[in-house]
Enzyme design. Structure first.
Site, PDB file in Angstrom:
ATOM      1  CD  GLU A 127      -2.775  -1.270   2.454  1.00 28.96           C
ATOM      2  OE1 GLU A 127      -2.645  -0.288   3.323  1.00 28.96           O
ATOM      3  OE2 GLU A 127      -3.591  -2.127   2.504  1.00 28.96           O
ATOM      4  CD1 TRP A 156       4.675   0.761  -5.068  1.00 33.78           C
ATOM      5  CD2 TRP A 156       5.330   0.647  -7.341  1.00 33.78           C
ATOM      6  NE1 TRP A 156       5.555   1.878  -5.542  1.00 33.78           N
ATOM      7  CE2 TRP A 156       5.899   1.947  -6.531  1.00 33.78           C
ATOM      8  CE3 TRP A 156       5.632   0.150  -8.731  1.00 33.78           C
ATOM      9  CZ2 TRP A 156       6.637   2.567  -7.278  1.00 33.78           C
ATOM     10  CZ3 TRP A 156       6.415   1.171  -9.072  1.00 33.78           C
ATOM     11  CH2 TRP A 156       6.991   2.261  -8.577  1.00 33.78           C
ATOM     12  CB  THR A 158       2.874  -6.912 -11.132  1.00 35.80           C
ATOM     13  OG1 THR A 158       4.097  -6.382 -10.372  1.00 35.80           O
ATOM     14  CG2 THR A 158       3.232  -7.825 -12.571  1.00 35.80           C
ATOM     15  NE  ARG A 268      34.944  -0.303 -28.997  1.00 40.94           N
ATOM     16  CZ  ARG A 268      34.763   0.817 -29.746  1.00 40.94           C
ATOM     17  NH1 ARG A 268      34.523   0.807 -31.237  1.00 40.94           N
ATOM     18  NH2 ARG A 268      35.172   1.810 -29.300  1.00 40.94           N
ATOM     19  CD  GLN A 279      45.681 -10.201 -16.102  1.00 37.36           C
ATOM     20  OE1 GLN A 279      46.294  -9.493 -15.454  1.00 37.36           O
ATOM     21  NE2 GLN A 279      46.113 -11.368 -15.998  1.00 37.36           N
ATOM     22  CD  GLN A 336      33.006   0.672 -16.656  1.00 34.84           C
ATOM     23  OE1 GLN A 336      31.579   1.308 -16.278  1.00 34.84           O
ATOM     24  NE2 GLN A 336      33.992   1.476 -16.326  1.00 34.84           N
ATOM     25  CD  GLU A 363       7.559 -11.894  -5.813  1.00 29.93           C
ATOM     26  OE1 GLU A 363       8.037 -12.919  -5.396  1.00 29.93           O
ATOM     27  OE2 GLU A 363       6.681 -11.915  -6.780  1.00 29.93           O
ATOM     28  N   GLY A 364      10.234  -8.095  -1.671  1.00 28.23           N
ATOM     29  CA  GLY A 364      11.133  -8.125  -0.232  1.00 28.23           C
ATOM     30  C   GLY A 364      12.234  -7.705  -0.943  1.00 28.23           C
ATOM     31  CB  SER A 366      18.859  -6.360  -0.674  1.00 33.58           C
ATOM     32  OG  SER A 366      19.154  -6.983  -1.898  1.00 33.58           O
TER      33      SER A 366
HETATM   34  C1  LIG Z   1       7.840  -2.972 -10.589  1.00 40.13           C
HETATM   35  C2  LIG Z   1       7.146  -3.293  -9.325  1.00 40.13           C
HETATM   36  C3  LIG Z   1       6.561  -4.196  -9.153  1.00 40.13           C
HETATM   37  C4  LIG Z   1       5.824  -4.544  -7.958  1.00 40.13           C
HETATM   38  N1  LIG Z   1       4.843  -5.385  -7.906  1.00 40.13           N
HETATM   39  C5  LIG Z   1       3.941  -5.464  -6.692  1.00 40.13           C
HETATM   40  C6  LIG Z   1       2.980  -6.405  -6.680  1.00 40.13           C
HETATM   41  O1  LIG Z   1       2.629  -6.941  -7.737  1.00 40.13           O
HETATM   42  N2  LIG Z   1       2.167  -6.826  -5.515  1.00 40.13           N
HETATM   43  C7  LIG Z   1       2.717  -5.828  -4.307  1.00 40.13           C
HETATM   44  O2  LIG Z   1       1.792  -6.303  -3.302  1.00 40.13           O
HETATM   45  N3  LIG Z   1       3.751  -5.245  -4.372  1.00 40.13           N
HETATM   46  C8  LIG Z   1       4.311  -4.919  -5.552  1.00 40.13           C
HETATM   47  N4  LIG Z   1       5.508  -4.297  -5.452  1.00 40.13           N
HETATM   48  C9  LIG Z   1       5.981  -3.572  -4.324  1.00 40.13           C
HETATM   49  C10 LIG Z   1       7.297  -3.904  -3.788  1.00 40.13           C
HETATM   50  O3  LIG Z   1       6.957  -5.334  -3.281  1.00 40.13           O
HETATM   51  C11 LIG Z   1       7.757  -3.001  -2.762  1.00 40.13           C
HETATM   52  O4  LIG Z   1       8.108  -2.151  -3.546  1.00 40.13           O
HETATM   53  C12 LIG Z   1       8.605  -3.251  -1.719  1.00 40.13           C
HETATM   54  O5  LIG Z   1       8.180  -4.301  -0.740  1.00 40.13           O
HETATM   55  C13 LIG Z   1       9.413  -2.391  -1.033  1.00 40.13           C
HETATM   56  O6  LIG Z   1       8.612  -1.608  -0.366  1.00 40.13           O
HETATM   57  P1  LIG Z   1       8.581   0.198  -0.525  1.00 40.13           P
HETATM   58  O7  LIG Z   1       8.668   0.405  -1.908  1.00 40.13           O
HETATM   59  O8  LIG Z   1       7.305   0.742   0.120  1.00 40.13           O
HETATM   60  O9  LIG Z   1       9.765   0.528   0.091  1.00 40.13           O
HETATM   61  P2  LIG Z   1       9.977   0.702   1.775  1.00 40.13           P
HETATM   62  O10 LIG Z   1       9.318  -0.558   2.681  1.00 40.13           O
HETATM   63  O11 LIG Z   1       9.638   2.345   2.065  1.00 40.13           O
HETATM   64  O12 LIG Z   1      11.524   0.719   2.116  1.00 40.13           O
HETATM   65  C14 LIG Z   1      12.159   1.770   1.555  1.00 40.13           C
HETATM   66  C15 LIG Z   1      14.050   1.460   1.862  1.00 40.13           C
HETATM   67  O13 LIG Z   1      13.783   1.212   3.316  1.00 40.13           O
HETATM   68  C16 LIG Z   1      14.456  -0.009   3.616  1.00 40.13           C
HETATM   69  N5  LIG Z   1      13.962  -0.606   4.869  1.00 40.13           N
HETATM   70  C17 LIG Z   1      12.728  -0.443   5.282  1.00 40.13           C
HETATM   71  N6  LIG Z   1      12.516  -0.994   6.540  1.00 40.13           N
HETATM   72  C18 LIG Z   1      13.539  -1.344   6.935  1.00 40.13           C
HETATM   73  C19 LIG Z   1      14.221  -1.778   8.093  1.00 40.13           C
HETATM   74  N7  LIG Z   1      13.414  -2.603   9.061  1.00 40.13           N
HETATM   75  N8  LIG Z   1      15.284  -2.170   8.260  1.00 40.13           N
HETATM   76  C20 LIG Z   1      16.316  -2.019   7.157  1.00 40.13           C
HETATM   77  N9  LIG Z   1      15.986  -1.255   5.960  1.00 40.13           N
HETATM   78  C21 LIG Z   1      14.534  -1.151   5.840  1.00 40.13           C
HETATM   79  C22 LIG Z   1      14.095  -0.959   2.212  1.00 40.13           C
HETATM   80  O14 LIG Z   1      14.867  -2.055   2.288  1.00 40.13           O
HETATM   81  C23 LIG Z   1      14.081   0.036   1.236  1.00 40.13           C
HETATM   82  O15 LIG Z   1      15.688   0.058   1.037  1.00 40.13           O
HETATM   83  C24 LIG Z   1       6.051  -4.140  -6.827  1.00 40.13           C
HETATM   84  C25 LIG Z   1       7.134  -2.960  -6.874  1.00 40.13           C
HETATM   85  C26 LIG Z   1       7.786  -2.700  -8.080  1.00 40.13           C
HETATM   86  C27 LIG Z   1       8.883  -1.612  -7.974  1.00 40.13           C
END
Ligand SMILES: Cc1cc2nc3c(=O)[nH]c(=O)nc-3n(C[C@H](O)[C@H](O)[C@H](O)COP(=O)(O)OP(=O)(O)OC[C@H]3O[C@@H](n4cnc5c(N)ncnc54)[C@H](O)[C@@H]3O)c2cc1C
Length: 380
Positions: A127, A156, A158, A268, A279, A336, A363-364, A366
């Site tokens: 959300e 977001w 898909t 190239r 290398q 590069q 999907e979560g 890194s």
């Molecule tokens: C192209 C695309 C397709 C997607 N498709 C779907 C979909 O089909 N369905 C769906 O439900 N979602 C979907 N998503 C959403 C996606 O899963 C989220 O973008 C993702 O889970 C991260 O959430 P956020 O963008 O709100 O980032 P945030 O949660 O706001 O995170 C921002 C940053 O803070 C970091 N962070 C947050 N909390 C912590 C913590 N506790 N410790 C350390 N670091 C932290 C995160 O790792 C990140 O680097 C999609 C996203 C994209 C870009």
């Protein structure tokens, strides 16, 4: 661990490789430029059974083992990551939780169409205010007689706008925290469901991503997946299972980046010799090839462990973390090696450099994978 593929796995991989080369590769650059969803290709993929890989045969699926699924997504992503993600979302975050957790009547209603590719699938967890912290989601679902009424926003998503069904998570008990979240199947034509403006993404331009708005959206009572309050567990189990598909996507991109960089380096010429003779270039190719095999090994091992609940989630998180970061490094190195041409849209590697970026995010992220892995290390 034995990675020797079975006859069936080899045949499936080769069939998908051929399909990707003959049907997906032509026009991939143009579809990317025009942000054009490959509807006809997805229809053909449905006929091949590629949308029903997580659906048992009893519901019209082509159920495959998890390693076969990884091989398929890898082959698709090597040619077109946008097509791969459309297919992997339908399989792993829509069909899988329905196959696994829904009651019989609901499975019979929705799975045959999804498995045949007649309806694509979506997954609505994120959300505007809850991404990594998915347990804080605000969308609500209230029971009204024979129906559920949903209100809220998903971001977001898909396949929003092209999917026939979404697995959606909403709060049914506002007082119960994560235990107050439930999972539902929402048909795209449900009254009160609106799809917002598609996102202008940096990459994966031939896949559709858009917000969903639920305004008194009414769905039948039978569309609840599992029991009320089980939604968050279902979401986590689904992601534990599905993130191997993102690892596979990363491996496909990594493989292609290595192939492209190798060919370019052999052609190239600078300082009177192909740059592959320098290398520094050789070392970069060696690193890319080594990390590719490491990512593959980790991911295939995770696929083979998929039915063991004590290891599956951890190994999938490790595979997704490593494969997605390695693919990003590899594509960066490939750009590069291409020099200025790597920064030009005339070259496939430029599209790859846009497509690969999101693999460490969706999907979560890194960071979330590291949290999952660390929790297992420290709490067990
Ligand atoms: C192209 C695309 C397709 C997607 N498709 C779907 C979909 O089909 N369905 C769906 O439900 N979602 C979907 N998503 C959403 C996606 O899963 C989220 O973008 C993702 O889970 C991260 O959430 P956020 O963008 O709100 O980032 P945030 O949660 O706001 O995170 C921002 C940053 O803070 C970091 N962070 C947050 N909390 C912590 C913590 N506790 N410790 C350390 N670091 C932290 C995160 O790792 C990140 O680097 C999609 C996203 C994209 C870009």
């Amino acid at each position: 661990m034995d990675f020797e593929l079975s006859e069936d796995q080899r045949l499936l991989r080769d069939e998908v490789r051929r399909f990707a080369a003959e049907r997906i590769a032509p026009g991939v650059a143009e579809r990317d430029r025009k942000h054009e969803f490959p509807a006809e290709i997805i229809r053909e993929a449905g006929e091949m059974g590629l949308l029903g890989m997580q659906v048992p045969e009893a519901y019209g699926g082509s159920y495959t083992d998890q390693l076969s699924y990884v091989l398929v997504i890898e082959e698709l992503a090597r040619v077109c990551p946008a097509t791969a993600v459309t297919i992997s979302v339908t399989n792993s975050v829509c069909c899988w939780p329905i196959s696994r957790f829904a009651h019989e009547e609901l499975k019979q209603i929705v799975l045959p169409a999804l498995a045949a590719g007649e309806a694509l699938g979506g997954f609505g967890l994120t959300e505007p205010g809850s991404g990594s912290d998915a347990g804080s989601l605000q969308t609500t679902a209230v029971r009204d007689g024979e129906q559920w009424v949903l209100n809220g926003e998903k971001a977001w998503i898909t396949n929003a706008g092209i999917a026939g069904y979404f697995v959606v998570f909403a709060r049914t008990d506002p007082e119960a925290g994560k235990k107050g979240i439930s999972a539902f199947v929402v048909p795209a034509e449900a009254q009160g469901l609106e799809v917002g403006k598609p996102e202008e993404k940096v990459g994966l331009k031939a896949s559709v991503t858009a917000p969903l708005h639920f305004g008194d959206c009414r769905i039948p009572g039978r569309n609840l997946i599992g029991a009320p309050g089980q939604g968050f567990k279902i979401a986590l189990a689904t992601l534990d299972h599905s993130r191997l598909g993102i690892a596979a996507q990363a491996i496909g991109i990594h493989q292609r980046a290595l192939e492209l960089a190798r060919s370019y380096a052999l052609e190239r010429v600078q300082f009177g010799v192909p740059i592959a003779r320098h290398q520094a270039i050789q070392f970069q190719l060696a690193q890319m090839a080594t990390e590719l095999e490491a990512a593959r090994g980790l991911s295939y091992a995770a696929a083979l462990a998929a039915s063991d609940p004590s290891r599956a989630g951890l190994m999938a998180a490790q595979a997704k973390l490593y494969a997605s970061e390695a693919a990003n490094r590899a594509v960066w190195q490939a750009v590069q090696i291409y020099g200025g041409n790597g920064f030009c849209e005339d070259y496939e590697i430029a599209r790859m450099s846009r497509d690969v970026r999101v693999t460490t995010i969706y999907e979560g992220t890194s960071e979330m994978q590291r949290l999952v892995i660390a929790r297992r290390l420290l709490l067990n």
